[in-house]
Design a protein around this motif. Structure first.
Motif, PDB file in Angstrom:
ATOM      1  N   ASN A 208      58.865 -23.276  27.262  1.00  0.00           N
ATOM      2  CA  ASN A 208      59.672 -22.444  25.946  1.00  0.00           C
ATOM      3  C   ASN A 208      58.908 -21.531  24.970  1.00  0.00           C
ATOM      4  O   ASN A 208      59.481 -21.755  23.904  1.00  0.00           O
ATOM      5  N   ALA A 209      58.063 -21.047  25.489  1.00  0.00           N
ATOM      6  CA  ALA A 209      57.434 -19.876  24.504  1.00  0.00           C
ATOM      7  C   ALA A 209      58.150 -18.672  24.649  1.00  0.00           C
ATOM      8  O   ALA A 209      58.746 -18.144  25.652  1.00  0.00           O
TER       9      ALA A 209
ATOM     10  N   GLN B 128      62.029 -14.518  26.601  1.00  0.00           N
ATOM     11  CA  GLN B 128      62.431 -15.692  25.724  1.00  0.00           C
ATOM     12  C   GLN B 128      62.627 -17.003  26.321  1.00  0.00           C
ATOM     13  O   GLN B 128      63.039 -17.304  27.488  1.00  0.00           O
ATOM     14  N   ASN B 129      62.155 -18.253  25.778  1.00  0.00           N
ATOM     15  CA  ASN B 129      62.136 -19.548  26.188  1.00  0.00           C
ATOM     16  C   ASN B 129      61.623 -19.618  27.909  1.00  0.00           C
ATOM     17  O   ASN B 129      62.175 -20.192  28.734  1.00  0.00           O
ATOM     18  N   ALA B 130      60.474 -19.060  28.140  1.00  0.00           N
ATOM     19  CA  ALA B 130      59.835 -19.008  29.342  1.00  0.00           C
ATOM     20  C   ALA B 130      58.665 -19.826  29.529  1.00  0.00           C
ATOM     21  O   ALA B 130      58.275 -20.359  28.454  1.00  0.00           O
TER      22      ALA B 130
ATOM     23  N   GLY C  58      58.191 -18.105  34.453  1.00  0.00           N
ATOM     24  CA  GLY C  58      59.762 -18.443  34.754  1.00  0.00           C
ATOM     25  C   GLY C  58      60.335 -19.283  33.770  1.00  0.00           C
ATOM     26  O   GLY C  58      59.560 -19.564  32.894  1.00  0.00           O
ATOM     27  N   LYS C  59      61.312 -19.719  34.331  1.00  0.00           N
ATOM     28  CA  LYS C  59      62.196 -20.816  33.245  1.00  0.00           C
ATOM     29  C   LYS C  59      62.493 -22.172  34.143  1.00  0.00           C
ATOM     30  O   LYS C  59      62.487 -22.174  35.116  1.00  0.00           O
TER      31      LYS C  59
ATOM     32  N   GLY D  40      55.395 -24.686  23.831  1.00  0.00           N
ATOM     33  CA  GLY D  40      55.395 -23.309  23.247  1.00  0.00           C
ATOM     34  C   GLY D  40      56.579 -22.791  22.301  1.00  0.00           C
ATOM     35  O   GLY D  40      56.889 -21.652  22.262  1.00  0.00           O
ATOM     36  N   THR D  41      57.385 -23.941  21.912  1.00  0.00           N
ATOM     37  CA  THR D  41      58.779 -23.809  21.304  1.00  0.00           C
ATOM     38  C   THR D  41      58.401 -22.883  19.799  1.00  0.00           C
ATOM     39  O   THR D  41      57.539 -23.414  19.197  1.00  0.00           O
ATOM     40  N   GLY D  42      59.259 -21.760  19.780  1.00  0.00           N
ATOM     41  CA  GLY D  42      58.863 -20.973  18.475  1.00  0.00           C
ATOM     42  C   GLY D  42      57.475 -20.223  18.301  1.00  0.00           C
ATOM     43  O   GLY D  42      57.121 -19.670  17.385  1.00  0.00           O
TER      44      GLY D  42
END
Length: 1022
Positions: A576-577, A589-591, A604-605, A618-620
């Motif tokens: 989620n970075a 975004q949010n990968a 990837g996601k 890795g959020t934010g």
């Protein structure tokens, strides 16, 4: 030449005749005694594994004739009863300057400048010798050797009987000589001449300008070895060179290399590997800090027992000047020999490096207390050194046919109560400790005048270390003052405490009785007797386990913020970075990014973490590839070899300093890789080292394997020495900008001819090739020929457009390409020509006006070059700037209106391209090295800070660990400070702390090269 006249018989194991053989005339009455001695009833330590009790040692004419428990003693033998005493082989020191001449006073030794005059570039040694004074393999220690009775006696008192001596001067030091410490003429005490060869990194007393750096020393020795090989293969038909001839004669001898520290050991072994030589390496006593790497060299070592003094840290401000590395080394140095032994490394011990030779036994016992076994200590002083120099047929043990070098001791050699009584060298006795004629220990009935109710107790752990006590009653015990000389005894005692006064007694030993006369305090003359009533010999101490002192742990690297264990690669999933890929996917975004086996496995996601993987949220946060610094000078012992116009032969990889605190600091700024460049002292500098900043790894582990070779060139003020303090003393070419151009043409013409000569030689049919003399291998021209053959690539220090144009013209005319112009602050003026040539630019973001040739620099430079299609990176050239390169990249957005992605590529993908590493690094793509940085903010923000810096799947910096590391560092310093305070309170000698600021290297740093092995100060990590 001084030669052996008797001991050749010993080496062959032949029996010596009953008279002393000599080639010298006898101008008097001949003294031809048989020199036949038998030492009986002794405990004889034949070798570290063999001890005989109640045994006899028989020697004749300086040679051991027999040893054992059933030895027949011939008629006429002088018999010495050694009941209660021990015999050991005499000790051997393999790193001695005994008998060698003192170095000449006032030698420049390192600056290459004598008496304040101009630099000296040519050798001033007359004759057909090597071109550099620091290479002097023709020096023969046997020709220089001159016995010195004072220094010999100093070593004899310590138990040494034989030393390997050589002049400690220069890089190639010639041959060593094996001598005994007997007080005889040199012919009789030289056991073997030319027994060894000796090398170092120190130029010694040479007054030549070259080398002026550790890497120059390495290159000079390598070139000398290659020259010797060429001379042997036919070069001697073209010229006479006594140095190269001598170097070839030294082949096959045990080769010793003096290294300053544990990294120096690795460097020396690397040279040995290149030339098929397994050096015996004298270390600096810090091998424990890199014991695995040291063991991996397979080298035998010479280990000093010199330990640093504690620091006087009573003053808190003074204590701040002592680094953690210095504190820990003070505590751990005594354990070094034990660690080396525990690693299974073969080693010998030496007295070299001691502040005073008298410290030897105290330090050795301390090493034993810290973990070195007594058996290993004895091996390291007897059998190990003898085997290393292939002299174990002569010395090192007490076996038949060997030289009669042995010591007689009162106790176990390593006991604190032991005294070395005698040292016999080549069958000649040397008294070390005067021995009493009788053992006086016992209980005596003492009568002094008319007082007969007294007792005299004489005790002691040995007959030569006695304690005395007069007992007047059960409650009154008096300690007298006693002196004994042979059979004479003198005593002063205060018998009556109520009527103070000293009774003086003088007498002698008569069998088991002591008697004589004396005076009472009132002057009355009296007689006295002491009749032995019983034995009072101290019993042997019961064996108690020795408790090793508690010491701290080794950390990697051995400075502040080092780790107790080297970090290891992990399987990790960062989720989620905001992922800055530097690829066609742009900023995702949010990968998620999956790391396995040190590589990026997937990008990837909604990726799934494998079993056991470490999951990082890795959020934010922002995830980028690691920053790559195309132009750095950190982690090096020195950066400029300025002793010659061209130093293409030197390699920065030879002087990588893995213990530099700047590695950690730059990891904290998101840097994962750097090109460690030579400086700009000369037109053609040295070969670069491409490294990853693996905190705690060895220098070799830091190097990027399989990377292309690069080399530093330079233009401008530094090269022509425009800023030299005294221009009237300039002698080195070039001194003008047009002279710089001529340097390039000249060197590349020569390199092309050299390359063609090798190609012609290698194309010869096998028969012709075998008969032909090969070209002389020239490691300077090798590097330049690699440029012509597109196997090595140029990074050129540059500022002014005219000089940029000049080098492009040189390259075009000679058929090679300049890879990168670094600094390139006038690149915007010639960007079209640079693009046409295909050269990249590595620039500062906004440095300008710091010297005359950068007055036209502008902050738009990088963006303008980029818009011409040039691959542009932003570099540091500065240890402090390097940890803020993310902000330097951001300046191109401000000044050049570049997009954030293009700006970020200037410190990641673009330097990877310039270093030909973009297939492995510089972007986040499956299959590339997992060199990643997790930021708490947009990486171009001034508020951004790395939370994790990862290299090949290993976390080398973690912000979450910072507080713990600082706390651990503070606790460790506090513990060591308290230990030093306790040591001082206990009477230990201390040294005053000295403030030493860490040197931050830049391109132009050409003087004051840091002494190799000097500890880097972690000023910000205390």
């Amino acid at each position: 030449m001084k030669k052996v006249v008797l001991t050749l018989l010993l080496a062959a194991g032949l029996s010596a005749p009953g008279w002393a053989q000599t080639t010298f005339p006898n101008n008097g009455v001949a003294d031809e005694r048989p020199n036949l001695y038998a030492f009986t009833n002794a405990t004889i330590v034949v070798d570290p594994q063999t001890t005989l009790t109640n045994a006899t040692l028989l020697i004749r004419q300086g040679v051991i004739e027999a040893v054992g428990t059933n030895v027949t003693i011939p008629a006429g033998t002088v018999v010495k009863d050694l009941k209660g005493k021990r015999i050991y082989p005499a000790l051997i020191d393999l790193d001695s300057d005994y008998g060698m001449p003192e170095p000449p006073q006032g030698a420049a030794g390192g600056r290459g400048r004598g008496m304040g005059g101009p630099p000296q570039y040519e050798s001033n040694k007359k004759g057909p010798y090597y071109w550099n004074q620091a290479v002097q393999p023709e020096v023969s220690a046997s020709l220089l050797f001159k016995a010195n009775s004072t220094k010999a006696d100093e070593l004899r008192k310590l138990g040494f009987g034989t030393v390997l001596a050589h002049p400690h001067d220069g890089i190639a030091r010639g041959s060593g000589v094996l001598v005994t410490l007997a007080d005889e003429r040199e012919n009789a005490i030289v056991l073997r001449e030319a027994v060894s060869s000796h090398y170092s990194f120190s130029k010694g007393t040479s007054t030549q300008a070259y080398p002026n750096s550790p890497m120059g020393s390495v290159a000079l020795l390598r070139q000398a070895f290659y020259d010797a090989d060429w001379y042997k293969k036919g070069g001697n038909k073209e010229q006479t060179n006594l140095s190269l001839e001598a170097l070839n004669k030294l082949n096959g001898l045990p080769a010793f290399f003096e290294a300053p520290d544990r990294l120096g050991i690795l460097r020396a072994d690397k040279i040995g590997d290149e030339f098929g030589v397994q050096f015996i390496i004298k270390g600096g006593g810090d091998e424990y800090q890199r014991i695995d790497e040291v063991k991996g060299t397979n080298a035998s070592l010479i280990i000093p027992v010199s330990f640093p003094q504690a620091f006087d840290v009573e003053d808190a401000w003074d204590a701040d000047n002592v680094s953690l590395a210095e504190m820990k080394h003070w505590e751990m140095a005594p354990a070094n020999a034990g660690v080396v032994a525990g690693a299974g490394i073969n080693f010998a011990l030496t007295t070299a490096g001691l502040r005073n030779k008298t410290e030897f036994w105290a330090n050795l016992r301390k090493a034993i207390e810290y973990g070195l076994s007594e058996q290993k200590a004895l091996e390291a002083l007897t059998t190990a050194p003898a085997k290393l120099i292939k002299a174990d047929g002569q010395i090192g043990t007490l076996q038949k046919g060997k030289v009669a070098n042995f010591i007689i001791t009162s106790d176990n050699l390593f006991s604190a109560n032991n005294a070395i009584l005698e040292n016999w060298i080549q069958g000649k006795q040397y008294i070390v400790t005067a021995q009493p004629t009788a053992d006086l220990r016992g209980t005596y009935n003492l009568t002094i005048g008319n007082r007969s109710n007294l007792k005299l107790n004489i005790t002691g752990k040995s007959a030569d270390k006695l304690e005395y006590q007069v007992v007047a009653s059960d409650t009154i015990k008096i300690t007298p003052k006693v002196s004994v000389a042979n059979d004479l005894i003198s005593m002063q005692v205060q018998l009556d405490r109520r009527n103070p006064g000293t009774t003086r007694l003088t007498g002698y030993r008569d069998g088991s009785t002591l008697k004589g006369d004396g005076d009472l305090p009132n002057g009355q003359r009296i007689t006295w007797t002491a009749v032995r009533a019983g034995e009072n010999v101290a019993k042997a101490d019961s064996v108690r386990p020795v408790r090793k002192p508690e010491i701290g742990k080794v950390i990697y690297p051995f400075i502040g913020f080092g780790n107790p264990e080297k970090p290891k690669a992990e399987v990790m999933l960062i989720k989620n970075a905001t992922v800055w890929t530097n690829e066609t996917d742009g900023i995702m975004q949010n990968a998620d990014v999956l790391v396995q086996n040190g590589k990026i496995a997937q990008v990837g996601k909604n990726l799934t973490a494998p079993a056991g993987a470490k999951v990082i949220d890795g959020t934010g946060k922002h995830l980028t590839s690691g920053i790559i610094d195309e132009h750095s000078h950190i982690a090096l012992y020195s950066i400029n070899e300025g002793g010659q116009t061209s130093s293409a032969e030197v390699r920065m990889s030879d002087v990588v300093n893995s213990e530099d605190a700047n590695i950690y600091r730059q990891l904290a700024g998101g840097v994962t890789a750097s090109q460690l460049l030579h400086g700009s002292a000369n037109s053609i500098g040295g070969q670069s080292a491409l490294v990853k900043l693996k905190w705690g790894a060895s220098p070799e582990e830091m190097l990027i394997k399989g990377a292309d070779g690069f080399i530093k060139f330079a233009l401008g003020e530094n090269v022509k020495q425009a800023n030299y303090p005294n221009p009237n003393q300039l002698t080195r070419f070039p001194q003008t900008r047009m002279g710089v151009e001529q340097v390039y043409f000249d060197h590349f013409y020569r390199a092309r001819e050299y390359d063609n000569a090798w190609k012609k030689y290698n194309s010869l049919p096998a028969k012709e090739k075998a008969a032909a003399v090969p070209p002389r291998r020239d490691i300077e021209l090798d590097a330049l020929a690699e440029i012509l053959n597109k196997k090595r690539f140029i990074t050129c220090h540059s500022y002014v457009q005219s000089e940029i144009n000049m080098l492009l013209k040189v390259a075009d005319s000679l058929g090679f390409r300049v890879n990168t112009f670094t600094h390139i602050l006038e690149g915007y003026k010639v960007a079209d020509k640079m693009a046409k040539h295909g050269v990249g630019g590595s620039s500062f973001a906004d440095w300008w006006a710091y010297k005359m040739e950068v007055k036209d620099a502008i902050p738009y430079n990088a963006a303008l070059m980029h818009r011409q299609g040039i691959v542009v990176s932003i570099n540091s050239d500065d240890a402090e700037m390097a940890r803020r390169l993310n902000q330097e990249a951001a300046k191109t957005v401000e000044y050049g209106a570049l997009s954030e992605e293009e700006a970020w590529k200037m410190v990641t993908l673009n330097p990877a391209k310039l270093l030909h590493l973009d297939s492995r690094m510089g972007s986040i793509k499956s299959g590339k090295d997992a060199d990643l940085v997790l930021w708490n903010n947009n990486p171009l923000s001034i508020y951004a800070r790395p939370e994790k810096t990862i290299i090949e799947g290993t976390v080398y910096f973690d912000l979450q660990d910072e507080d713990r590391k600082r706390e651990d560092l503070s606790k460790e310093r506090a513990r060591l400070i308290q230990k030093m305070l306790t040591a001082k309170a206990g009477g230990t000698q201390t040294q005053r702390p000295t403030f030493r600021r860490q040197r931050m290297f830049h391109c132009e740093d050409i003087e004051g090269v840091m002494a190799e092995g000097e500890e880097h100060q972690e000023a910000e990590q205390k």
